[in-house]
Design a protein around this motif. Sequence first.
Motif, PDB file in Angstrom:
ATOM      1  N   LEU A  10       5.266  -8.614 -11.376  1.00 22.34           N
ATOM      2  CA  LEU A  10       4.252  -8.987 -12.386  1.00 22.34           C
ATOM      3  C   LEU A  10       3.774 -10.379 -11.797  1.00 22.34           C
ATOM      4  O   LEU A  10       2.516 -10.481 -11.994  1.00 22.34           O
ATOM      5  CB  LEU A  10       4.921  -9.369 -13.916  1.00 22.34           C
ATOM      6  CG  LEU A  10       3.725  -9.768 -14.782  1.00 22.34           C
ATOM      7  CD1 LEU A  10       2.859  -8.472 -15.126  1.00 22.34           C
ATOM      8  CD2 LEU A  10       4.630  -9.738 -16.299  1.00 22.34           C
ATOM      9  N   PRO A  11       4.549 -11.472 -11.372  1.00 25.86           N
ATOM     10  CA  PRO A  11       3.864 -12.706 -10.825  1.00 25.86           C
ATOM     11  C   PRO A  11       3.081 -12.566  -9.726  1.00 25.86           C
ATOM     12  O   PRO A  11       1.908 -12.935  -9.531  1.00 25.86           O
ATOM     13  CB  PRO A  11       5.040 -13.485 -10.676  1.00 25.86           C
ATOM     14  CG  PRO A  11       6.239 -13.215 -11.321  1.00 25.86           C
ATOM     15  CD  PRO A  11       5.800 -11.521 -11.343  1.00 25.86           C
ATOM     16  N   LEU A  14       1.467  -9.632  -8.894  1.00 22.35           N
ATOM     17  CA  LEU A  14       0.240  -8.831  -9.266  1.00 22.35           C
ATOM     18  C   LEU A  14      -0.743  -9.780 -10.105  1.00 22.35           C
ATOM     19  O   LEU A  14      -1.903  -9.789  -9.625  1.00 22.35           O
ATOM     20  CB  LEU A  14       0.605  -7.881 -10.456  1.00 22.35           C
ATOM     21  CG  LEU A  14      -0.570  -6.997 -10.978  1.00 22.35           C
ATOM     22  CD1 LEU A  14      -0.905  -6.243 -10.058  1.00 22.35           C
ATOM     23  CD2 LEU A  14      -0.057  -6.180 -12.053  1.00 22.35           C
ATOM     24  N   LEU A  15      -0.590 -10.776 -10.931  1.00 20.71           N
ATOM     25  CA  LEU A  15      -1.119 -11.935 -11.305  1.00 20.71           C
ATOM     26  C   LEU A  15      -1.786 -12.553 -10.325  1.00 20.71           C
ATOM     27  O   LEU A  15      -2.857 -13.148 -10.276  1.00 20.71           O
ATOM     28  CB  LEU A  15      -0.427 -12.572 -12.466  1.00 20.71           C
ATOM     29  CG  LEU A  15      -0.089 -11.942 -13.637  1.00 20.71           C
ATOM     30  CD1 LEU A  15       0.863 -12.585 -14.574  1.00 20.71           C
ATOM     31  CD2 LEU A  15      -1.398 -11.332 -14.444  1.00 20.71           C
ATOM     32  N   SER A  65      -4.300 -10.920  -8.231  1.00 19.43           N
ATOM     33  CA  SER A  65      -5.670 -10.486  -8.968  1.00 19.43           C
ATOM     34  C   SER A  65      -6.512 -11.986  -9.429  1.00 19.43           C
ATOM     35  O   SER A  65      -7.624 -11.756  -9.361  1.00 19.43           O
ATOM     36  CB  SER A  65      -5.272  -9.940 -10.469  1.00 19.43           C
ATOM     37  OG  SER A  65      -4.688 -11.005 -11.279  1.00 19.43           O
ATOM     38  N   LEU A  66      -5.768 -13.022  -9.016  1.00 14.70           N
ATOM     39  CA  LEU A  66      -6.647 -14.170  -9.249  1.00 14.70           C
ATOM     40  C   LEU A  66      -7.439 -14.420  -7.892  1.00 14.70           C
ATOM     41  O   LEU A  66      -8.548 -14.922  -7.900  1.00 14.70           O
ATOM     42  CB  LEU A  66      -5.869 -15.510  -9.209  1.00 14.70           C
ATOM     43  CG  LEU A  66      -5.064 -15.705 -10.453  1.00 14.70           C
ATOM     44  CD1 LEU A  66      -4.071 -16.898 -10.236  1.00 14.70           C
ATOM     45  CD2 LEU A  66      -6.028 -16.098 -11.465  1.00 14.70           C
TER      46      LEU A  66
END
Length: 84
Positions: free
Chosen positions: A56-57, A59-60, A63-64
């Motif tokens: 999750l971290p 992926l985020l 995506s930034l």
Amino acid sequence: MVHGLVRTLVKVAVASLIVGTIMAHFGITPDVLIKEAGLSQEQLLDLARRGLNWALPNLLLGSLVIVPVWFVIYLFRPPRPHSD
């Protein structure tokens, strides 16, 4: 593009339903598969939690960068001809 994705997801869902039904007929359950793999349900849940906590971290963070780059490319690409 979305139509192709939906068709693929429906095909995967139908194939999974068929295979799951056949496996259930022969008495193969998720519990049996987990035990054959040498895992317990708690271990499997712990692995899933650890994987999610790692993914999750990342992926985020990715995506930034990816989403703004995609948006700029989308804005500046030439228009497509309409098929009426």
